[in-house]
Design a protein around this motif. Structure first.
Motif, mmCIF file in Angstrom:
data_model
loop_
_atom_site.group_PDB
_atom_site.id
_atom_site.type_symbol
_atom_site.label_atom_id
_atom_site.label_comp_id
_atom_site.label_asym_id
_atom_site.label_seq_id
_atom_site.Cartn_x
_atom_site.Cartn_y
_atom_site.Cartn_z
ATOM 1 N N ALA A 149 0.835 -1.210 0.000
ATOM 2 C CA ALA A 149 0.000 0.000 0.000
ATOM 3 C C ALA A 149 0.866 1.255 0.000
ATOM 4 N N CYS A 150 2.078 1.143 0.543
ATOM 5 C CA CYS A 150 3.024 2.266 0.544
ATOM 6 C C CYS A 150 3.874 2.292 -0.731
ATOM 7 N N GLU A 151 3.503 1.480 -1.700
ATOM 8 C CA GLU A 151 4.152 1.431 -3.017
ATOM 9 C C GLU A 151 5.597 0.914 -2.942
ATOM 10 N N LYS A 152 5.782 -0.111 -2.110
ATOM 11 C CA LYS A 152 7.111 -0.696 -1.959
ATOM 12 C C LYS A 152 7.151 -2.108 -2.516
ATOM 13 N N PRO A 153 8.262 -2.489 -3.149
ATOM 14 C CA PRO A 153 8.422 -3.889 -3.524
ATOM 15 C C PRO A 153 8.643 -4.714 -2.259
ATOM 16 N N VAL A 154 8.046 -5.903 -2.235
ATOM 17 C CA VAL A 154 8.157 -6.778 -1.068
ATOM 18 C C VAL A 154 8.742 -8.115 -1.507
ATOM 19 N N VAL A 155 9.736 -8.561 -0.749
ATOM 20 C CA VAL A 155 10.333 -9.874 -0.972
ATOM 21 C C VAL A 155 9.889 -10.779 0.173
ATOM 22 N N LEU A 156 9.338 -11.925 -0.167
ATOM 23 C CA LEU A 156 8.914 -12.934 0.795
ATOM 24 C C LEU A 156 8.743 -14.237 0.044
ATOM 25 N N TYR A 157 8.562 -15.319 0.779
ATOM 26 C CA TYR A 157 8.200 -16.562 0.108
ATOM 27 C C TYR A 157 6.689 -16.550 -0.066
ATOM 28 N N GLY A 204 6.999 -1.559 -7.065
ATOM 29 C CA GLY A 204 6.292 -0.780 -6.055
ATOM 30 C C GLY A 204 4.989 -0.202 -6.578
ATOM 31 N N GLN A 205 5.031 0.345 -7.779
ATOM 32 C CA GLN A 205 3.815 0.912 -8.375
ATOM 33 C C GLN A 205 2.779 -0.177 -8.640
ATOM 34 N N ALA A 206 3.216 -1.297 -9.184
ATOM 35 C CA ALA A 206 2.289 -2.410 -9.432
ATOM 36 C C ALA A 206 1.707 -2.931 -8.117
ATOM 37 N N SER A 207 2.505 -2.912 -7.063
ATOM 38 C CA SER A 207 2.040 -3.368 -5.749
ATOM 39 C C SER A 207 0.929 -2.469 -5.226
ATOM 40 N N ARG A 208 1.137 -1.170 -5.311
ATOM 41 C CA ARG A 208 0.121 -0.216 -4.852
ATOM 42 C C ARG A 208 -1.170 -0.394 -5.659
ATOM 43 N N GLU A 209 -1.052 -0.522 -6.979
ATOM 44 C CA GLU A 209 -2.230 -0.696 -7.838
ATOM 45 C C GLU A 209 -2.970 -1.989 -7.484
ATOM 46 N N TRP A 210 -2.228 -3.055 -7.202
ATOM 47 C CA TRP A 210 -2.855 -4.327 -6.843
ATOM 48 C C TRP A 210 -3.619 -4.196 -5.531
ATOM 49 N N ILE A 211 -3.024 -3.546 -4.554
ATOM 50 C CA ILE A 211 -3.685 -3.357 -3.248
ATOM 51 C C ILE A 211 -4.967 -2.553 -3.415
ATOM 52 N N VAL A 212 -4.906 -1.459 -4.145
ATOM 53 C CA VAL A 212 -6.103 -0.628 -4.348
ATOM 54 C C VAL A 212 -7.202 -1.448 -5.023
ATOM 55 N N LYS A 213 -6.815 -2.241 -6.013
ATOM 56 C CA LYS A 213 -7.790 -3.030 -6.767
ATOM 57 C C LYS A 213 -8.385 -4.176 -5.958
ATOM 58 N N GLU A 269 -5.943 -12.628 -9.694
ATOM 59 C CA GLU A 269 -4.707 -11.970 -10.119
ATOM 60 C C GLU A 269 -3.732 -12.014 -8.940
ATOM 61 N N MET A 270 -2.600 -12.644 -9.140
ATOM 62 C CA MET A 270 -1.629 -12.780 -8.055
ATOM 63 C C MET A 270 -0.984 -11.429 -7.742
ATOM 64 N N PRO A 271 -0.649 -11.197 -6.474
ATOM 65 C CA PRO A 271 0.010 -9.948 -6.116
ATOM 66 C C PRO A 271 1.420 -9.901 -6.706
ATOM 67 N N PRO A 272 1.892 -8.726 -7.060
ATOM 68 C CA PRO A 272 3.216 -8.599 -7.672
ATOM 69 C C PRO A 272 4.348 -8.591 -6.641
ATOM 70 N N VAL A 273 4.330 -9.582 -5.756
ATOM 71 C CA VAL A 273 5.400 -9.716 -4.773
ATOM 72 C C VAL A 273 6.562 -10.464 -5.408
ATOM 73 N N ILE A 274 7.702 -10.360 -4.783
ATOM 74 C CA ILE A 274 8.910 -11.014 -5.278
ATOM 75 C C ILE A 274 9.183 -12.191 -4.347
ATOM 76 N N SER A 275 9.022 -13.387 -4.874
ATOM 77 C CA SER A 275 9.112 -14.579 -4.035
ATOM 78 C C SER A 275 10.545 -15.085 -3.931
ATOM 79 N N ALA A 276 10.910 -15.470 -2.705
ATOM 80 C CA ALA A 276 12.213 -16.075 -2.432
ATOM 81 C C ALA A 276 12.063 -16.934 -1.191
#
Length: 191
Positions: free
Chosen positions: A110-118, A161-170, A130-137
């Motif tokens: 929501a803060c327009e940040k890229p997130v890395v997680l599994y 980050g921008q795609a993340s914010r758009e996904w959250i809003v949607k 539609e899957m969230p645009p997170v970066i999986s590791a």
């Protein structure tokens, strides 16, 4: 700006998850971050929250890895301070073992940040069209590789980050959630 000036850094990673290695994989992140420090000419910092069952183990590992100068500890943060740190970060790091996310990931998105997680996509197919645009590791190696990619490409960080914010809003915007709750309450009241 305060963090950049205070720590003379040009790249801020923020990992607010509690320290529980089995559930969160903090040890994997710390080892990957140590490798990153040795692999790039930049001076990144990793901000950690000082909470959880294994803070002492994380501090020992940081000392053993010799990366204490690059790690900053915060006390547990209230929601407003947490948002400030999300906004200050270039990348937010969540957990690396469970394959799902709790609150850190959507708050950072929501803060327009890229997130890395599994993130185990197969577990989420039933609930997300539609899957969230997170970066999986998941492994130390994968976390290291994602940190390298994000460190080297500010355009990539910004796009994710921008795609993340758009996904959250949607998919998780307050209006959507409020409308769903109102619909559920109406259905329950009509029974």
């Amino acid at each position: 700006d305060r963090l950049v000036n205070q720590y003379q850094t040009d790249l801020i990673f923020f990992a607010p998850s509690r320290h529980n290695w089995a559930l969160k994989g903090n040890d994997l992140l710390l080892k990957a971050f140590a490798r990153l420090l040795k692999s790039i000419p930049r001076k990144p910092i990793l901000i950690l929250s000082e909470w959880g069952q294994e803070v002492a183990q994380s501090k020992r590992l940081i000392e053993d890895l010799g990366v204490g100068a690059g790690v900053i500890w915060t006390p547990p943060l209230n929601k407003m301070k947490l948002i400030d740190y999300y906004n200050a970060a270039d990348v937010v790091l969540d957990q690396f073992t469970l394959g799902v996310f709790g609150t850190v990931t959507p708050e950072a998105m929501a803060c327009e940040k890229p997130v890395v997680l599994y993130f185990n996509r197969a577990v989420h197919e039933w609930c997300y069209a539609e899957m969230p645009p997170v970066i999986s590791a998941k492994s130390e190696e994968e976390i290291f590789e994602r940190l390298m990619e994000l460190s080297e490409d500010p355009g990539y960080r910004a796009a994710v980050g921008q795609a993340s914010r758009e996904w959250i809003v949607k998919h998780h915007g307050w209006e959507l959630v409020a409308d769903r709750q109102i619909t559920i309450y109406r259905e329950l009241l009509q029974r």
